[in-house]
Design a protein around this motif. Structure first.
Motif, PDB file in Angstrom:
ATOM      1  N   SER A   1      32.160  26.739 -12.179  1.00 24.61           N
ATOM      2  CA  SER A   1      32.131  27.517 -13.418  1.00 24.61           C
ATOM      3  C   SER A   1      33.051  26.906 -14.461  1.00 24.61           C
ATOM      4  O   SER A   1      33.841  26.004 -14.171  1.00 24.61           O
ATOM      5  N   THR A   2      32.929  27.402 -15.704  1.00 26.19           N
ATOM      6  CA  THR A   2      33.717  26.892 -16.830  1.00 26.19           C
ATOM      7  C   THR A   2      34.389  28.049 -17.557  1.00 26.19           C
ATOM      8  O   THR A   2      33.780  29.103 -17.746  1.00 26.19           O
ATOM      9  N   ALA A   3      35.627  27.849 -17.957  1.00 27.16           N
ATOM     10  CA  ALA A   3      36.354  28.854 -18.730  1.00 27.16           C
ATOM     11  C   ALA A   3      36.811  28.243 -20.041  1.00 27.16           C
ATOM     12  O   ALA A   3      37.282  27.103 -20.085  1.00 27.16           O
ATOM     13  N   SER A   4      36.647  28.991 -21.125  1.00 31.23           N
ATOM     14  CA  SER A   4      37.129  28.564 -22.434  1.00 31.23           C
ATOM     15  C   SER A   4      38.179  29.555 -22.920  1.00 31.23           C
ATOM     16  O   SER A   4      37.889  30.742 -23.085  1.00 31.23           O
ATOM     17  N   ILE A   5      39.380  29.074 -23.124  1.00 34.14           N
ATOM     18  CA  ILE A   5      40.478  29.913 -23.598  1.00 34.14           C
ATOM     19  C   ILE A   5      40.604  29.711 -25.101  1.00 34.14           C
ATOM     20  O   ILE A   5      40.808  28.584 -25.570  1.00 34.14           O
TER      21      ILE A   5
ATOM     22  N   VAL B   1      38.097  24.448 -19.536  1.00 32.01           N
ATOM     23  CA  VAL B   1      38.342  23.969 -18.174  1.00 32.01           C
ATOM     24  C   VAL B   1      37.060  24.121 -17.377  1.00 32.01           C
ATOM     25  O   VAL B   1      36.529  25.224 -17.225  1.00 32.01           O
ATOM     26  N   GLU B   2      36.541  23.005 -16.873  1.00 35.53           N
ATOM     27  CA  GLU B   2      35.320  23.017 -16.078  1.00 35.53           C
ATOM     28  C   GLU B   2      35.660  22.720 -14.620  1.00 35.53           C
ATOM     29  O   GLU B   2      36.147  21.632 -14.298  1.00 35.53           O
ATOM     30  N   ASN B   3      35.417  23.683 -13.763  1.00 37.91           N
ATOM     31  CA  ASN B   3      35.723  23.529 -12.342  1.00 37.91           C
ATOM     32  C   ASN B   3      34.530  22.884 -11.636  1.00 37.91           C
ATOM     33  O   ASN B   3      33.553  23.549 -11.309  1.00 37.91           O
ATOM     34  N   VAL B   4      34.637  21.588 -11.389  1.00 44.95           N
ATOM     35  CA  VAL B   4      33.539  20.862 -10.751  1.00 44.95           C
ATOM     36  C   VAL B   4      33.687  20.823  -9.230  1.00 44.95           C
ATOM     37  O   VAL B   4      32.844  20.256  -8.538  1.00 44.95           O
ATOM     38  N   SER B   5      34.766  21.439  -8.717  1.00 42.66           N
ATOM     39  CA  SER B   5      34.990  21.450  -7.277  1.00 42.66           C
ATOM     40  C   SER B   5      34.254  22.620  -6.634  1.00 42.66           C
ATOM     41  O   SER B   5      33.657  23.445  -7.318  1.00 42.66           O
ATOM     42  N   ASN B   6      34.340  22.670  -5.330  1.00 46.78           N
ATOM     43  CA  ASN B   6      33.706  23.779  -4.598  1.00 46.78           C
ATOM     44  C   ASN B   6      34.724  24.838  -4.179  1.00 46.78           C
ATOM     45  O   ASN B   6      34.465  25.630  -3.282  1.00 46.78           O
ATOM     46  N   LYS B   7      35.894  24.801  -4.840  1.00 48.79           N
ATOM     47  CA  LYS B   7      36.938  25.777  -4.537  1.00 48.79           C
ATOM     48  C   LYS B   7      37.360  26.516  -5.806  1.00 48.79           C
ATOM     49  O   LYS B   7      37.323  25.971  -6.895  1.00 48.79           O
ATOM     50  N   LYS B   8      37.788  27.749  -5.634  1.00 51.87           N
ATOM     51  CA  LYS B   8      38.289  28.528  -6.758  1.00 51.87           C
ATOM     52  C   LYS B   8      39.592  27.922  -7.271  1.00 51.87           C
ATOM     53  O   LYS B   8      40.404  27.431  -6.493  1.00 51.87           O
ATOM     54  N   LYS B   9      39.798  27.949  -8.584  1.00 52.39           N
ATOM     55  CA  LYS B   9      40.993  27.373  -9.189  1.00 52.39           C
ATOM     56  C   LYS B   9      41.775  28.440  -9.954  1.00 52.39           C
ATOM     57  O   LYS B   9      41.199  29.375 -10.508  1.00 52.39           O
TER      58      LYS B   9
END
Length: 489
Positions: free
Chosen positions: A396-400, A469-477
């Motif tokens: 997923s991706t988050a924009s702050i 921030v784009e989480n390209v991993s398979n784990k929560k960040k």
């Protein structure tokens, strides 16, 4: 993929006018054609500060909180101590109290001197030496009556609440066994006198040791934090200057005791006060057990600190732990009490920031360990607000979004992702649709070893800073961030 947009309006702001309008969180699902928009009250969507960890608490020193057997043990120890001090029996005969080694004689030598000259003294006359000896003994007795530890008087009848705090430390270290706690106290007082520890704060040591241990910040419970950095001894020149001879090794140990004494100066030795430290031991690039001198010095330091500074460590956290640590731990383990072992926390390199955040707020963790604390930082103060956090699901991706008001101003921000391994970029998006978006930091993949980001942007028109921030991993960040805006006159 999920995209989360977090708008930040009115939080940690300074001298910026923000339009009063409802905040929105927009969540877009790739598999859904419609977007769900939810409007809520301002307070409900303010970035929440990171919750404090309740992982450990200081044991209470209030008498009302003690169990009955603990109260009884404290009363017995105080009675035993009072009797010993008033009877001048606190110190063993072979370990008499000394004020200064070069000016005072032990009581035993004084008595021997009196016995040797007794035959030559007339019954009706008292010689000057005998009178001096009696005065000296009286002076020693007065010093014993005023014996103290870390500035806290130990004579119970003349003591304070802080006296109970100190005695409870010795009792807890010996599982409330009064005789063992009393013996430990005796040995500590004797060691401090023999080693002249009470004057150690005035001593000067080589400045090259300053980087090996330092007090820096406080944890979530208010404990002062001490960082012990073993990696500095990877430098062979510094290693030889520190452990090259037995004399140098003893100087190193004495310096380490001074660091401990400085830490204790920051404590509040009263019921309800913070009366212990948090120790962080960084083993990154440490020479390890192959260096015999360091191994011996470490073993000796651990033993002396444990025996003479009871219950002054709330937690002992070992970070950047290499494979050889476990062998060293097996070597030192027999010398540690079970209570000491229960306070040890171990974190391998990939888990350093995650582990420290359990105990220390991000704004108090140095940047080299993944936090936001920078040396001589003039930008952020406690008045600027705390650190906010959001959890970013895998894929997923988050924009702050940080608002930049009308008129010239400067926006400053800190951001870090625990474990990184994400794509990250920064942009300024003007409110005027006819203006162009400005790239502040072009998108790039951040490796797991990245330090926290500190950046700023000076705007002359209204708009917003967008941190993506784009989480390209398979784990929560976990994403941690803070910001402030300064109006430029």
């Amino acid at each position: 993929m999920t995209v989360e947009v977090v708008k930040l309006e009115g939080a940690s702001m300074a001298a910026v006018e923000v339009p009063e309008e409802p905040k929105k969180v927009v969540i877009e699902e790739e598999k859904e054609e419609k977007s769900a928009v939810k409007t809520v009250e301002d307070e409900a969507l303010k970035p929440s500060a990171i919750d404090k960890s309740s992982s450990y608490k200081e044991e209470s020193n209030h008498l009302s909180d003690l169990k009955e057997f603990e109260k009884k043990a404290l009363a017995e120890l105080k009675s035993k101590l009072e009797e010993a001090i008033l009877g001048n029996n606190l110190f063993k005969e072979d370990e008499p109290i000394k004020k200064e080694k070069e000016t005072e004689q032990p009581i035993k030598e004084t008595e021997q001197s009196i016995e040797e000259t007794e035959k030559s003294i007339e019954e009706t006359e008292q010689k000057p030496e005998e009178k001096n000896n009696e005065e000296q003994t009286q002076k020693i007795n007065e010093e014993i009556m005023e014996v103290s530890l870390w500035g806290v008087p130990l004579l119970p009848s003349k003591g304070t609440e802080a006296t109970d705090v100190i005695l409870l430390k010795f009792l807890r270290a010996r599982e409330f066994k009064v005789n063992e706690a009393y013996e430990m106290l005796q040995k500590t007082l004797s060691w401090r006198k023999k080693s002249n520890i009470d004057s150690i704060l005035k001593e000067e040591f080589p400045s090259n040791l300053d980087s090996a241990a330092l007090m820096n910040g406080v944890d979530r419970e208010g404990h002062p934090v001490c960082y012990n950095v073993f990696g500095v001894f990877e430098n062979e020149d510094l290693y030889q200057k520190t452990f090259g001879t037995e004399e140098k090794t003893e100087q190193f140990l004495r310096w380490r005791f001074q660091v401990m004494e400085k830490g204790i100066q920051k404590l509040d030795l009263k019921p309800g006060g913070v009366s212990s430290l948090l120790q962080i031991n960084d083993l990154k690039n440490s020479p390890g057990p192959v260096k015999k001198e360091l191994r011996i010095a470490t073993k000796k330091a651990v033993a002396i600190l444990q025996d003479n500074y009871p219950e002054f460590v709330a937690k002992n956290i070992f970070i950047n732990v290499p494979f050889w640590y476990y062998a060293l731990n097996a070597l030192l383990s027999p010398f540690l009490t079970q209570r000491t072992k229960s306070k040890i926390v171990v974190a391998r390199p990939a888990k350093v920031t995650e582990t420290l955040l359990k105990y220390i707020p991000a704004e108090e963790i140095p940047v080299q360990y993944g936090g936001f604390k920078r040396e001589n930082d003039g930008e952020f103060t406690p008045e600027d607000g705390g650190v906010s956090e959001l959890n970013l699901k895998a894929g997923s991706t988050a924009s702050i979004e940080i608002p930049a008001g009308q008129g010239e101003s400067q926006v400053i921000w800190d951001l870090t992702v625990v474990g990184w391994e994400v794509n990250y970029k920064e942009e300024f998006v003007p409110s005027d649709e006819g203006s162009y978006t400005i790239i502040v930091q072009k998108g790039k993949k951040m490796s797991g070893s990245e330090e926290p980001v500190r950046n700023s942007f000076r705007n002359s028109e209204a708009g917003k800073i967008v941190l993506t921030v784009e989480n390209v991993s398979n784990k929560k960040k976990r994403v941690l961030y803070r910001f402030k805006t300064k109006k430029i006159e």
